[in-house]
Design an enzyme around this catalytic site. Structure first.
Site, PDB file in Angstrom:
ATOM      1  N   SER A   1       0.833  -1.205   0.000  1.00 58.65           N
ATOM      2  CA  SER A   1       0.000   0.000   0.000  1.00 58.65           C
ATOM      3  C   SER A   1       0.866   1.253   0.000  1.00 58.65           C
ATOM      4  O   SER A   1       1.640   1.492   0.931  1.00 58.65           O
ATOM      5  CB  SER A   1      -0.907   0.010   1.233  1.00 58.65           C
ATOM      6  OG  SER A   1      -1.491   1.291   1.344  1.00 58.65           O
TER       7      SER A   1
ATOM      8  N   HIS B   1      -1.046  -1.105  -4.395  1.00 59.30           N
ATOM      9  CA  HIS B   1      -2.347  -0.717  -3.833  1.00 59.30           C
ATOM     10  C   HIS B   1      -2.339   0.800  -3.620  1.00 59.30           C
ATOM     11  O   HIS B   1      -1.493   1.332  -2.910  1.00 59.30           O
ATOM     12  CB  HIS B   1      -2.555  -1.460  -2.508  1.00 59.30           C
ATOM     13  CG  HIS B   1      -3.880  -1.218  -1.873  1.00 59.30           C
ATOM     14  ND1 HIS B   1      -5.034  -1.852  -2.298  1.00 59.30           N
ATOM     15  CD2 HIS B   1      -4.256  -0.424  -0.850  1.00 59.30           C
ATOM     16  CE1 HIS B   1      -6.060  -1.453  -1.553  1.00 59.30           C
ATOM     17  NE2 HIS B   1      -5.606  -0.579  -0.667  1.00 59.30           N
TER      18      HIS B   1
ATOM     19  N   ASP C   1      -4.376   3.981  -2.336  1.00 60.56           N
ATOM     20  CA  ASP C   1      -5.491   4.405  -1.487  1.00 60.56           C
ATOM     21  C   ASP C   1      -5.919   5.826  -1.832  1.00 60.56           C
ATOM     22  O   ASP C   1      -5.139   6.765  -1.691  1.00 60.56           O
ATOM     23  CB  ASP C   1      -5.076   4.338  -0.014  1.00 60.56           C
ATOM     24  CG  ASP C   1      -5.009   2.909   0.491  1.00 60.56           C
ATOM     25  OD1 ASP C   1      -6.002   2.184   0.336  1.00 60.56           O
ATOM     26  OD2 ASP C   1      -3.952   2.518   1.028  1.00 60.56           O
TER      27      ASP C   1
ATOM     28  N   MET D   1      -8.407   8.792  -0.863  1.00 57.21           N
ATOM     29  CA  MET D   1      -9.272   9.271   0.228  1.00 57.21           C
ATOM     30  C   MET D   1      -9.635  10.724  -0.013  1.00 57.21           C
ATOM     31  O   MET D   1      -8.787  11.517  -0.431  1.00 57.21           O
ATOM     32  CB  MET D   1      -8.529   9.161   1.562  1.00 57.21           C
ATOM     33  CG  MET D   1      -7.952   7.783   1.825  1.00 57.21           C
ATOM     34  SD  MET D   1      -7.164   7.739   3.442  1.00 57.21           S
ATOM     35  CE  MET D   1      -6.508   6.072   3.460  1.00 57.21           C
TER      36      MET D   1
ATOM     37  N   HIS E   1      -8.052   1.685  -4.649  1.00 56.75           N
ATOM     38  CA  HIS E   1      -9.060   1.517  -3.587  1.00 56.75           C
ATOM     39  C   HIS E   1      -9.682   2.884  -3.311  1.00 56.75           C
ATOM     40  O   HIS E   1      -9.049   3.756  -2.726  1.00 56.75           O
ATOM     41  CB  HIS E   1      -8.325   0.945  -2.350  1.00 56.75           C
ATOM     42  CG  HIS E   1      -9.148   0.848  -1.115  1.00 56.75           C
ATOM     43  ND1 HIS E   1      -8.588   0.622   0.131  1.00 56.75           N
ATOM     44  CD2 HIS E   1     -10.490   0.937  -0.911  1.00 56.75           C
ATOM     45  CE1 HIS E   1      -9.548   0.567   1.036  1.00 56.75           C
ATOM     46  NE2 HIS E   1     -10.702   0.768   0.444  1.00 56.75           N
TER      47      HIS E   1
ATOM     48  N   MET F   1     -11.781   5.322  -1.450  1.00 53.84           N
ATOM     49  CA  MET F   1     -12.475   5.635  -0.190  1.00 53.84           C
ATOM     50  C   MET F   1     -13.008   7.049  -0.330  1.00 53.84           C
ATOM     51  O   MET F   1     -12.522   7.989   0.300  1.00 53.84           O
ATOM     52  CB  MET F   1     -11.480   5.522   0.973  1.00 53.84           C
ATOM     53  CG  MET F   1     -11.167   4.079   1.334  1.00 53.84           C
ATOM     54  SD  MET F   1      -9.672   3.945   2.341  1.00 53.84           S
ATOM     55  CE  MET F   1      -8.437   3.893   1.049  1.00 53.84           C
TER      56      MET F   1
ATOM     57  N   MET G   1     -12.096  -5.062   4.493  1.00 53.55           N
ATOM     58  CA  MET G   1     -11.295  -4.184   5.347  1.00 53.55           C
ATOM     59  C   MET G   1     -11.145  -4.837   6.718  1.00 53.55           C
ATOM     60  O   MET G   1     -12.126  -5.228   7.344  1.00 53.55           O
ATOM     61  CB  MET G   1     -11.971  -2.816   5.516  1.00 53.55           C
ATOM     62  CG  MET G   1     -11.962  -1.928   4.284  1.00 53.55           C
ATOM     63  SD  MET G   1     -10.332  -1.683   3.543  1.00 53.55           S
ATOM     64  CE  MET G   1      -9.457  -0.820   4.865  1.00 53.55           C
TER      65      MET G   1
ATOM     66  N   ASP H   1      -7.133  -5.963   3.665  1.00 57.41           N
ATOM     67  CA  ASP H   1      -6.436  -4.672   3.788  1.00 57.41           C
ATOM     68  C   ASP H   1      -6.593  -4.147   5.208  1.00 57.41           C
ATOM     69  O   ASP H   1      -7.711  -3.972   5.694  1.00 57.41           O
ATOM     70  CB  ASP H   1      -7.073  -3.707   2.774  1.00 57.41           C
ATOM     71  CG  ASP H   1      -6.420  -2.332   2.728  1.00 57.41           C
ATOM     72  OD1 ASP H   1      -5.363  -2.153   3.353  1.00 57.41           O
ATOM     73  OD2 ASP H   1      -6.978  -1.449   2.054  1.00 57.41           O
TER      74      ASP H   1
END
Ligand code: DX5
Ligand code: ZN
Length: 216
Positions: free
Chosen positions: A8, A33, A35, A37, A66, A68, A137, A173
């Site tokens: 990540s 990965h 992330d 956000m 991913h 979010m 998660m 994750d």
């Protein structure tokens, strides 16, 4: 089973992203990965599609994005155009989940759904036949370096059962490290995200250690 490792990026050194991403690429990781956000769906902010597009040019490794974010549908095309190979959307996000999956597939990207710790698996069941990845998660989303929530193990086991013989990757994750890895793999996870553990110290040694634990 073929277990894939997805470091990540959240735990990379953001002042040296190209250097750190090249470490991920050359040391045998399967995916990066990424992330995303928005400071709204989760109380933290990372980056947008323009930054992802630049990073995608710097390394040649599949990008597992991913999301979010509160309104994933608004941004799916842009993350796809930025070079995402896999896009996962939280079932808890606002809007039409079916429309999100359609948008991802239309872009030729592999679609996945994510469930947060308090979300029951039943919520993703109606979409099963369209998914290439389910992400469970194992911490509340938003930050790296949190501890694995023990109840996740049963959920992973149940999810593997639910997947049956469908061709869906089961990703985990949050809080995956040398101590928790064995448990999630035994429960049926086959794509392992790890941030703080893999980025601490030597990436090559850490990935090697992960592979050893997986084979045991
Ligand atoms: C958390 C992110 C994770 C995070 C995992 O919301 O989705 O990908 O980077 O970090 P670790 O492995 O440190 O728990
Ligand atoms: Zn993540």
């Amino acid at each position: 089973m073929n277990i894939k490792i997805a470091p990540s990026m959240l735990s990379a050194d953001f002042a040296n992203l190209e250097r750190d991403l090249k470490e991920v690429e050359k040391n045998g990781a399967d995916y990066l990965h990424v992330d995303i956000m928005d400071g709204h769906f989760v109380p933290n902010i990372t980056m947008g599609p323009d930054q992802v597009a630049q990073l995608r040019k710097a390394v040649n490794i599949p990008f597992d994005v991913h999301l979010m974010i509160t309104e994933p549908l608004k941004y799916i095309d842009r993350f796809a155009d930025a070079g995402a190979d896999i896009i996962t959307v939280h079932v808890e996000s606002d809007g039409d989940i079916q429309a999100c999956l359609d948008a991802i597939v239309k872009k030729g990207v592999r679609p996945g759904l994510v469930v947060s710790p308090d979300t029951p698996l039943a919520v993703i069941e109606p979409y099963l036949d369209q998914l290439r990845m389910i992400l469970i998660m194992c911490v509340y989303p938003g930050f790296g370096g949190q501890s694995y929530i023990p109840a996740s193990t049963e959920k992973i086991r149940a999810c593997r059962k639910m997947i049956g013989n469908r061709n869906i990757d089961l990703q985990v994750d949050g809080g995956i490290n040398f101590n928790t890895l064995k448990e999630v793999v035994e429960a049926g996870a086959n794509v392992i995200v790890s941030g703080s553990c893999l980025f601490k110290g030597d990436m090559k040694e850490n990935i090697g250690q992960f592979r050893k634990i997986i084979q045991r």
